[in-house]
Design a protein around this motif. Structure first.
Motif, short mmCIF file in Angstrom:
data_model
loop_
_atom_site.label_atom_id
_atom_site.label_comp_id
_atom_site.label_asym_id
_atom_site.label_seq_id
_atom_site.Cartn_x
_atom_site.Cartn_y
_atom_site.Cartn_z
N ARG A 73 -0.77 61.76 3.95
CA ARG A 73 -1.91 60.87 4.22
C ARG A 73 -3.18 61.38 3.54
O ARG A 73 -3.98 60.61 3.05
N ALA A 74 -3.34 62.71 3.51
CA ALA A 74 -4.54 63.31 2.91
C ALA A 74 -4.41 63.48 1.40
O ALA A 74 -5.37 63.88 0.74
N GLY A 75 -3.23 63.20 0.88
CA GLY A 75 -3.03 63.34 -0.57
C GLY A 75 -3.00 64.78 -1.03
O GLY A 75 -3.52 65.12 -2.09
N THR A 76 -2.32 65.63 -0.24
CA THR A 76 -2.20 67.04 -0.61
C THR A 76 -0.81 67.54 -0.22
O THR A 76 0.08 66.73 0.04
N SER A 77 -0.63 68.84 -0.15
CA SER A 77 0.69 69.39 0.17
C SER A 77 0.63 70.18 1.48
O SER A 77 -0.44 70.61 1.92
N THR A 78 1.79 70.40 2.07
CA THR A 78 1.84 71.14 3.33
C THR A 78 1.39 72.60 3.18
O THR A 78 0.78 73.12 4.12
N PRO A 79 1.65 73.28 2.05
CA PRO A 79 1.12 74.65 1.96
C PRO A 79 -0.41 74.71 2.10
O PRO A 79 -0.94 75.68 2.64
#
Length: 192
Positions: free
Chosen positions: A37-43
């Motif tokens: 949703r935020a347009g990023t990755s889990t790390p």
């Protein structure tokens, strides 16, 4: 595309976490969904929060900070209490409903409860009730010697109870009853 960093990235993640929480609840909340949703990755998320519980806590703190209600100064304790509750009705009810309804698994997982979470969210901040009652003491409306923490929080505890029972904003009639039928008479009786 401009890459977000620092505060911009953190706020985007917390807004995404709040949206996921309110749409899916804690049980279906995942850090992967927040990252998407935020347009990023889990790390990126794991560098800031160790697990979903700590991210949900941070999202609640953030969302609460965006809904600050100005502490009224109407000139009377009664007026301040009523004005404060009506303002909370307009801007903060969903925070309380979300924490009460959607976080049951969070509370079970953490061995916690709504009051403990509320204390975490409010950590380091002075309550509006303390300011309102301090002003009433300064105006001579309330004797400081009768005030105890449970009496200061009572009108807002009753307000929260009403929200938790109905899962909707508190009616003006109920606010008036909390203030006029319980809080003000109790303080007057204790002041004698």
């Amino acid at each position: 595309m401009h890459r977000r960093r620092g505060k911009d990235l953190e706020e985007a993640l917390l807004r995404a976490a709040w949206a996921e929480l309110t749409e899916r609840g804690y049980a279906a909340f995942t850090l992967e969904a927040v990252a998407k949703r935020a347009g990023t990755s889990t790390p990126v998320i794991y560098r800031r929060w160790a697990n979903k519980a700590s991210m949900v806590e941070a999202a609640l703190v953030y969302e609460s900070s965006t809904r600050v209600v100005d502490i009224p100064d109407t000139g009377t304790l009664r007026g301040d209490l009523i004005t404060m509750m009506r303002a909370a009705n307009r801007s903060r009810i969903d925070l309380l409903v979300v924490t009460a309804v959607l976080l049951d698994e969070y509370f079970a997982e953490r061995g916690s409860n709504l009051e403990q979470l509320r204390a975490r969210v409010l950590a380091g901040r002075r309550s509006a009730a303390e300011t309102i009652f301090e002003r009433a003491v300064d105006r001579g409306e309330v004797d400081a010697s009768v005030l105890r923490p449970h009496l200061i929080s009572l009108p807002f505890d009753l307000f929260r109870h009403e929200v938790l029972v109905t899962l909707k904003p508190v009616s003006d009639m109920a606010i008036d009853r909390i203030v006029d039928d319980i809080t003000m008479p109790l303080l007057a009786r204790r002041s004698r």
